[in-house]
Design a protein around this motif. Structure first.
Motif, PDB file in Angstrom:
ATOM      1  N   PHE A   1       0.804  -1.180  -0.079  1.00 55.56           N
ATOM      2  CA  PHE A   1       0.015  -0.087  -0.197  1.00 55.56           C
ATOM      3  C   PHE A   1       0.839   1.225  -0.070  1.00 55.56           C
ATOM      4  CE2 PHE A   1       0.753  -1.326   4.379  1.00 55.56           C
ATOM      5  CZ  PHE A   1       1.042  -0.402   5.127  1.00 55.56           C
ATOM      6  N   ASP A   2       0.384   2.273  -0.442  1.00 54.09           N
ATOM      7  CA  ASP A   2       0.972   3.687  -0.672  1.00 54.09           C
ATOM      8  C   ASP A   2       1.175   4.199   0.993  1.00 54.09           C
ATOM      9  OD1 ASP A   2       1.431   3.490  -3.264  1.00 54.09           O
ATOM     10  OD2 ASP A   2      -0.547   4.562  -3.434  1.00 54.09           O
ATOM     11  N   THR A   3       2.248   4.928   1.223  1.00 48.44           N
ATOM     12  CA  THR A   3       2.474   5.711   2.419  1.00 48.44           C
ATOM     13  C   THR A   3       3.667   6.702   2.437  1.00 48.44           C
ATOM     14  OG1 THR A   3       2.983   5.089   4.739  1.00 48.44           O
ATOM     15  CG2 THR A   3       4.347   4.140   3.236  1.00 48.44           C
ATOM     16  N   GLU A   4       3.609   7.594   3.238  1.00 45.47           N
ATOM     17  CA  GLU A   4       4.598   8.504   3.330  1.00 45.47           C
ATOM     18  C   GLU A   4       5.430   8.449   4.443  1.00 45.47           C
ATOM     19  OE1 GLU A   4       4.324  13.139   3.887  1.00 45.47           O
ATOM     20  OE2 GLU A   4       3.964  12.689   1.802  1.00 45.47           O
ATOM     21  N   VAL A   5       6.793   8.329   4.222  1.00 46.51           N
ATOM     22  CA  VAL A   5       7.775   8.319   5.377  1.00 46.51           C
ATOM     23  C   VAL A   5       8.067   9.758   5.574  1.00 46.51           C
ATOM     24  CG1 VAL A   5      10.129   7.823   6.052  1.00 46.51           C
ATOM     25  CG2 VAL A   5       8.810   6.268   4.423  1.00 46.51           C
ATOM     26  N   ALA A   6       7.648   9.894   6.981  1.00 47.36           N
ATOM     27  CA  ALA A   6       7.808  11.359   7.588  1.00 47.36           C
ATOM     28  C   ALA A   6       9.087  11.595   8.436  1.00 47.36           C
ATOM     29  CB  ALA A   6       6.569  11.490   8.786  1.00 47.36           C
ATOM     30  N   ASN A   7       9.790  10.515   8.843  1.00 40.43           N
ATOM     31  CA  ASN A   7      11.063  10.842   9.280  1.00 40.43           C
ATOM     32  C   ASN A   7      11.840   9.558   9.284  1.00 40.43           C
ATOM     33  OD1 ASN A   7      11.303   9.155  11.940  1.00 40.43           O
ATOM     34  ND2 ASN A   7       9.719  10.547  12.754  1.00 40.43           N
ATOM     35  N   ILE A   8      13.117   9.544   8.958  1.00 43.90           N
ATOM     36  CA  ILE A   8      13.956   8.522   8.728  1.00 43.90           C
ATOM     37  C   ILE A   8      15.138   8.565   9.398  1.00 43.90           C
ATOM     38  CG2 ILE A   8      15.015   9.482   6.627  1.00 43.90           C
ATOM     39  CD1 ILE A   8      14.548   6.493   5.446  1.00 43.90           C
ATOM     40  N   SER A   9      15.901   7.552   9.913  1.00 43.85           N
ATOM     41  CA  SER A   9      17.393   7.558  10.427  1.00 43.85           C
ATOM     42  C   SER A   9      17.976   6.435   9.796  1.00 43.85           C
ATOM     43  CB  SER A   9      17.091   7.525  11.760  1.00 43.85           C
ATOM     44  OG  SER A   9      16.732   6.117  12.379  1.00 43.85           O
ATOM     45  N   LEU A  10      19.297   6.094  10.150  1.00 44.13           N
ATOM     46  CA  LEU A  10      19.987   4.935   9.837  1.00 44.13           C
ATOM     47  C   LEU A  10      19.275   3.452  10.553  1.00 44.13           C
ATOM     48  CD1 LEU A  10      23.551   6.023  10.688  1.00 44.13           C
ATOM     49  CD2 LEU A  10      22.544   5.692   8.413  1.00 44.13           C
TER      50      LEU A  10
ATOM     51  N   ASP B   1       3.286   7.385   7.767  1.00 45.31           N
ATOM     52  CA  ASP B   1       1.655   7.467   7.982  1.00 45.31           C
ATOM     53  C   ASP B   1       0.748   6.527   7.649  1.00 45.31           C
ATOM     54  OD1 ASP B   1       1.853   7.495   5.292  1.00 45.31           O
ATOM     55  OD2 ASP B   1       0.865   9.571   5.235  1.00 45.31           O
ATOM     56  N   ALA B   2       1.109   5.247   7.896  1.00 44.85           N
ATOM     57  CA  ALA B   2       0.291   4.252   7.459  1.00 44.85           C
ATOM     58  C   ALA B   2      -0.987   4.265   8.198  1.00 44.85           C
ATOM     59  CB  ALA B   2       1.037   2.943   7.866  1.00 44.85           C
ATOM     60  N   LEU B   3      -2.149   4.113   7.352  1.00 43.85           N
ATOM     61  CA  LEU B   3      -3.729   4.022   7.925  1.00 43.85           C
ATOM     62  C   LEU B   3      -3.994   2.463   8.352  1.00 43.85           C
ATOM     63  CD1 LEU B   3      -5.302   6.173   5.392  1.00 43.85           C
ATOM     64  CD2 LEU B   3      -4.502   6.888   7.471  1.00 43.85           C
TER      65      LEU B   3
END
Length: 123
Positions: A47-56, A62-64
């Motif tokens: 499914f489509d999602t948007e990564v709001a923050n990322i780290s190593l 924002d998975a519904l």
């Protein structure tokens, strides 16, 4: 007479040291981003999602769809093969996940520079 004291020792979950560190001390700085991605839980469709923050060490998205901590998932970022991760926490805002293997620093830098966070819309 010898007196032996015992302590209550919590058994830690069977996590790799990396996953445990990612949940305990957030071992890597997080960077706000807006990366369009696809996510898939074990045994389900993507499914489509948007990564709001990322780290190593991991990411938040924002998975519904809700998943329980410990659920295995795969995150497909633009230009990369899907990365295996594990759901660490969930909230009404989405999911926090730890990568199975740390992200390469050069790859992280590329995503940070290519996908800046969305600008806030004034009200």
């Amino acid at each position: 007479m010898t007196h032996v004291q015992t302590q209550n020792v919590k058994n830690q979950p069977a996590m790799t040291p990396y996953t445990f560190a990612a949940t305990e001390d957030r071992c890597a700085p997080r960077h706000k981003v807006a990366i369009p991605a696809k996510m898939r839980f074990s045994g389900s469709s993507s499914f489509d999602t948007e990564v709001a923050n990322i780290s190593l060490a991991g990411f938040a998205c924002d998975a519904l769809l809700q998943a329980h901590p410990g659920t295995r998932c795969w995150l497909a970022l633009p230009g990369l093969a899907p990365l295996e991760a594990e759901v660490i926490h969930r909230s009404n805002l989405g999911l926090g996940c730890a990568f199975r293997d740390m992200l390469n620093p050069a790859v992280l830098d590329r995503y940070i520079s290519s996908y800046p966070p969305r600008a806030s819309v004034p009200v």
